[in-house]
Design an enzyme around this catalytic site. Structure first.
Site, PDB file in Angstrom:
ATOM      1  N   HIS A   1     -19.723  18.398 -28.176  1.00 44.09           N
ATOM      2  CA  HIS A   1     -20.587  17.220 -28.136  1.00 44.09           C
ATOM      3  C   HIS A   1     -20.095  16.050 -28.976  1.00 44.09           C
ATOM      4  CE1 HIS A   1     -24.353  19.779 -26.890  1.00 44.09           C
ATOM      5  NE2 HIS A   1     -23.405  19.729 -25.963  1.00 44.09           N
TER       6      HIS A   1
ATOM      7  N   CYS B   1     -12.351  23.502 -49.089  1.00 41.76           N
ATOM      8  CA  CYS B   1     -12.582  23.384 -50.532  1.00 41.76           C
ATOM      9  C   CYS B   1     -13.666  24.398 -50.884  1.00 41.76           C
ATOM     10  CB  CYS B   1     -12.955  21.963 -50.941  1.00 41.76           C
ATOM     11  SG  CYS B   1     -14.482  21.319 -50.244  1.00 41.76           S
TER      12      CYS B   1
END
Length: 240
Positions: A184, A151
């Site tokens: 992670h 966006c």
């Protein structure tokens, strides 16, 4: 229940991983963080659940992903195979990102990636949560390995996508963030701001996102922390 759904249930039970975090393209070692001994225990449980008898060892050697295990079981189960088409990427945008999306789709195709473009097709004004949901649902169902949402700033898409159960959307501006979000946090949707990130930087972010595997951590710390996110989702607005 389909073979895929039942296999995911068994994997969730054996490894104590939420079912919504398991998809057909997940690799047992790299993505689910399990050892070869763990896989042996899984096979014993699968043989019991599906009443298969002992699976051939030579066939088991080729089982690296959840989808591989499903493909091995289905013919032995004696039921029609459910075809699960998994795209590399599901992508969508709002009106601010539609041209940016078109450029990135063309680039992804040039990189030999299968892309599911979930719209929009023109620059007419749309509501970004609708397109965040489209990508989020496809990724959560395991129909695409990863998602990309665009966006103007990337903020709205990331907020909306993270409301969908099983989605971990990361808004990034550079490839280091993109890689770390995978390594992670096991992020499965990448969010980009078309008005803030140039095409070359966006491509670098996408490349890092698509090529960096999740690392459970040598002591399982990253998997434990991602599991805590799933627990927060499950808890919802109930009291702890």
């Amino acid at each position: 229940m389909s073979t895929l759904a039942r296999v995911i249930e068994v994997i969730s039970e054996v490894f104590e991983i939420p079912a919504k975090e398991i998809g057909p393209s997940d690799r047992f070692a790299e993505d689910l963080g399990v050892t070869s001994l763990d896989v042996v225990n899984l096979v014993w449980r699968v043989e019991e659940v599906f009443g298969l008898g002992e699976l051939p060892e030579d066939a088991l050697e080729s089982v690296k992903t959840v989808g591989d295990l499903v493909a091995l079981i289905e013919p032995l189960r004696g039921e029609p195979s459910e075809v699960v088409e998994v795209d590399d990427v599901a992508i969508a945008a709002d009106h601010a990102g539609v041209d940016f999306k078109a450029e990135l789709c063309a680039w992804l195709h040039s990189q030999q990636k299968s892309v599911r473009d979930l719209g929009p097709s023109d620059g007419a004004s749309v509501d970004y949560p609708d397109f965040a949901e489209r990508v989020g649902r496809v990724v959560a169902r395991g129909e695409a390995t990863l998602g990309i949402l665009i966006c103007g700033s990337g903020v709205g898409m990331s907020i909306a996508a993270n409301k969908i159960d099983g989605i971990r959307a990361a808004l990034v501006t550079n490839p280091v963030q993109a890689a770390l979000s995978r390594k992670h946090n096991n992020a499965n949707v990448l969010c980009l701001g078309a008005r803030l990130t140039g095409p070359d930087m966006a491509k670098a972010c996408i490349e890092a996102f698509l090529t960096t595997p999740f690392d459970p951590g040598d002591d399982g710390r990253h998997r434990r922390r991602v599991a805590r996110i799933s627990e927060l989702e499950a808890r919802g607005d109930t009291d702890s």
